[in-house]
Design a protein around this motif. Structure first.
Motif, PDB file in Angstrom:
ATOM      1  N   THR A 198      74.642  49.969   6.700  1.00  0.00           N
ATOM      2  CA  THR A 198      75.311  50.565   7.957  1.00  0.00           C
ATOM      3  C   THR A 198      75.144  49.854   9.061  1.00  0.00           C
ATOM      4  O   THR A 198      75.564  50.377  10.270  1.00  0.00           O
ATOM      5  N   GLY A 202      75.938  57.010  12.274  1.00  0.00           N
ATOM      6  CA  GLY A 202      75.097  57.481  11.163  1.00  0.00           C
ATOM      7  C   GLY A 202      73.556  57.020  11.554  1.00  0.00           C
ATOM      8  O   GLY A 202      72.638  57.319  10.926  1.00  0.00           O
ATOM      9  N   LYS A 230      66.553  54.885  12.275  1.00  0.00           N
ATOM     10  CA  LYS A 230      66.502  55.956  11.281  1.00  0.00           C
ATOM     11  C   LYS A 230      65.211  55.985  10.789  1.00  0.00           C
ATOM     12  O   LYS A 230      64.284  55.419  11.057  1.00  0.00           O
TER      13      LYS A 230
END
Length: 282
Positions: free
Chosen positions: A125, A234, A164
């Motif tokens: 991603t 994301g 993340k």
């Protein structure tokens, strides 16, 4: 208004439209067929491109294929890789202001080349070929820098750490970190946690880290600590701060560091630092 513009020569219409904005030019394409040519012209879209664009494109790692300045603008809106693929450059679709993402490879991260503490890995991603994931560390410092000549003058920018949090993370929301933005003689400091609020986990860890948390909060800037927010791609972002680029601004340094906390932590994945214009509603 479109009727009056139709009475002008096309080059005059293009000059008028170049004083608006990219969204305005796109809207004029739909107003009338007679305005479409002027709204798509190089005269119009050339004004939306930075004057130093050739210098930036000379560093491009991405193959560009365009037949007009309008096509070039939209390719740059989608971003390109430069400097060997460790930085991403784009133009803000509303204002045409220059935007950057500095990959983890373009940052200074403490102990980043120590495999016991960090690991470099690919992430499907990410816009970059690799990101960095924290295995375990007790004291972390991340720093990025950017030359103001690469930014748009007279613009207020925000800097954001793109992250993340892995499923096996630990210690990221126990103690806040300090963030700072320095631009020459001006420095702004704030505090942030490294992951979103998890109330159940926070209550459990507070039993073990309450005294250390209170010690940290006395050492860092007063006020509510920031939390990461979700992005549309994301990932999450932590706001490091804001800075203004004047006509004679110096380079900008962006930092995140743990201040005397020494809390063991792991599971943080870092893509890089994004530098983009501050949203008016923010």
């Amino acid at each position: 208004m479109s009727t009056r513009l139709n009475m002008l020569p096309e080059d005059c219409i293009s000059t008028v439209l170049s004083l608006t904005s990219p969204p305005d030019a796109c809207r004029f394409m739909l107003v009338s067929s007679s305005l479409q040519s002027a709204a798509e012209s190089d005269t119009t879209w050339g004004r939306f491109l930075p004057s130093d664009l050739p210098r930036i494109l000379s560093r491009s790692h991405t193959q560009l294929d365009f037949f007009s300045k309008k096509e070039l603008f939209f390719q740059l809106w989608n971003s390109i890789l430069i400097d060997g693929g460790i930085r991403s450059f784009s133009l803000d679709k509303v204002s045409g202001i220059k935007c950057w993402v500095l990959s983890a490879r373009a940052l200074s991260i403490s102990l980043s080349n120590e495999p016991n503490h960090w690991t470099w890995t690919a992430n499907s991603t990410s816009r970059f070929s690799e990101v960095i994931e924290l295995k375990t560390i007790s004291n972390m410092e991340i720093e990025g820098s950017i030359h103001t000549e690469d930014l748009s003058p007279n613009t207020t920018y925000g800097a954001y750490l793109i992250i993340k949090v892995s499923d096996h993370s630990f210690g990221l929301d126990s103690i806040p970190c300090e963030t700072s933005i320095s631009n020459g003689t001006c420095s702004v400091t704030n505090t942030t946690y490294l992951c979103p609020l998890n109330e159940q986990k926070q209550q459990l860890e507070s039993l073990f880290f309450m005294n250390r948390r209170k010690m940290m909060e006395k050492r860092v800037v007063e006020g509510e600590c920031r939390r990461p927010s979700r992005r549309g791609d994301g990932w999450m972002e932590i706001k490091l701060g804001e800075f203004f680029v004047g006509e004679k601004s110096e380079g900008v340094k962006m930092n995140l560091m743990e201040v005397k906390g020494h809390q063991l932590k792991g599971g943080l994945i870092i893509e890089g630092i994004e530098v983009k214009p501050k949203c008016e509603q923010a």
